[in-house]
Design a protein around this motif. Structure first.
Motif, short mmCIF file in Angstrom:
data_model
loop_
_atom_site.label_atom_id
_atom_site.label_comp_id
_atom_site.label_asym_id
_atom_site.label_seq_id
_atom_site.Cartn_x
_atom_site.Cartn_y
_atom_site.Cartn_z
N GLY A 51 31.83 58.88 15.23
CA GLY A 51 30.91 60.05 15.30
C GLY A 51 31.55 61.23 15.74
O GLY A 51 32.78 61.33 16.28
N THR A 52 30.82 62.13 15.25
CA THR A 52 31.36 63.66 15.64
C THR A 52 31.66 63.86 17.14
O THR A 52 32.66 64.46 17.37
CB THR A 52 30.21 64.75 15.18
OG1 THR A 52 30.10 64.46 13.60
CG2 THR A 52 30.81 65.98 15.16
N VAL A 53 30.88 63.38 18.01
CA VAL A 53 31.06 63.60 19.43
C VAL A 53 32.42 62.94 19.70
O VAL A 53 33.18 63.40 20.62
CB VAL A 53 29.90 62.87 20.29
CG1 VAL A 53 29.76 61.47 20.18
CG2 VAL A 53 29.80 63.58 21.64
N CYS A 54 32.73 61.84 19.41
CA CYS A 54 34.06 61.33 19.73
C CYS A 54 35.39 62.11 19.05
O CYS A 54 36.25 62.18 19.86
CB CYS A 54 34.18 59.74 18.98
SG CYS A 54 32.88 58.57 19.51
N ASN A 55 35.24 62.59 17.98
CA ASN A 55 36.22 63.56 17.62
C ASN A 55 36.07 64.86 18.41
O ASN A 55 37.34 65.21 18.43
CB ASN A 55 35.73 63.64 15.80
CG ASN A 55 36.98 64.51 15.18
OD1 ASN A 55 38.16 64.42 15.52
ND2 ASN A 55 36.44 65.55 14.29
N LEU A 56 35.10 65.41 18.47
CA LEU A 56 35.14 66.57 19.41
C LEU A 56 35.74 66.34 20.91
O LEU A 56 36.66 67.02 21.27
CB LEU A 56 33.69 67.00 19.68
CG LEU A 56 33.40 68.07 20.53
CD1 LEU A 56 34.14 69.43 20.03
CD2 LEU A 56 31.81 68.63 20.70
N ALA A 57 35.53 65.16 21.54
CA ALA A 57 36.20 64.83 22.56
C ALA A 57 37.55 64.56 22.80
O ALA A 57 38.39 65.23 23.51
CB ALA A 57 35.46 63.49 23.40
#
Length: 127
Positions: A51-57
């Protein structure tokens, strides 16, 4: 947790530097929704989050310099009462269409103090 990891890493890094090895510690923290599950096939599978949150982190982690803990704005709002933050500014990160405002965790409270400041929210696991 990231502050405790940085403190533990600093002790290890000092030992390795005495042996002539240069190491560093940087972390990225984001908050949001992700899809969790197994990936692979019967003979070889593993648990993962996507998900986007994983990419952001991951992108914040890649931007972090030695000793930095970079957090997304959503995380900064949640931890600003228990830690000192410094705004890094808007970062253009690969895979994200909009710039992301990031904050560096300058100083954190001890793990015991942080636990006493947390509010636990119970959620229905069947939802």
């Amino acid at each position: 947790m990231a502050v405790a990891m940085r403190e533990a890493a600093n002790a290890l890094i000092a030992k390795w530097r005495r042996r002539g090895r240069e190491l560093g510690f940087g972390a990225g923290v984001a908050q949001g929704y992700a899809t969790l599950g197994q990936i692979g096939f019967a003979e070889r599978s593993g648990d993962t989050a996507i998900g986007t949150v994983c990419n952001l982190a991951a992108r914040l982690c890649a931007e972090a310099k030695d000793g930095q803990i970079l957090v997304a704005q959503r995380v900064a709002i949640e931890v600003e009462k228990i830690t000192t933050l410094e705004e890094i500014g808007a970062l253009t990160l690969k895979g994200l269409t909009q710039p992301v405002v990031a904050f560096n965790v300058v100083k954190g409270t001890s793990p015991a103090e942080a636990r006493s400041n947390l509010t636990v929210v119970a959620r229905n696991p069947q939802v």
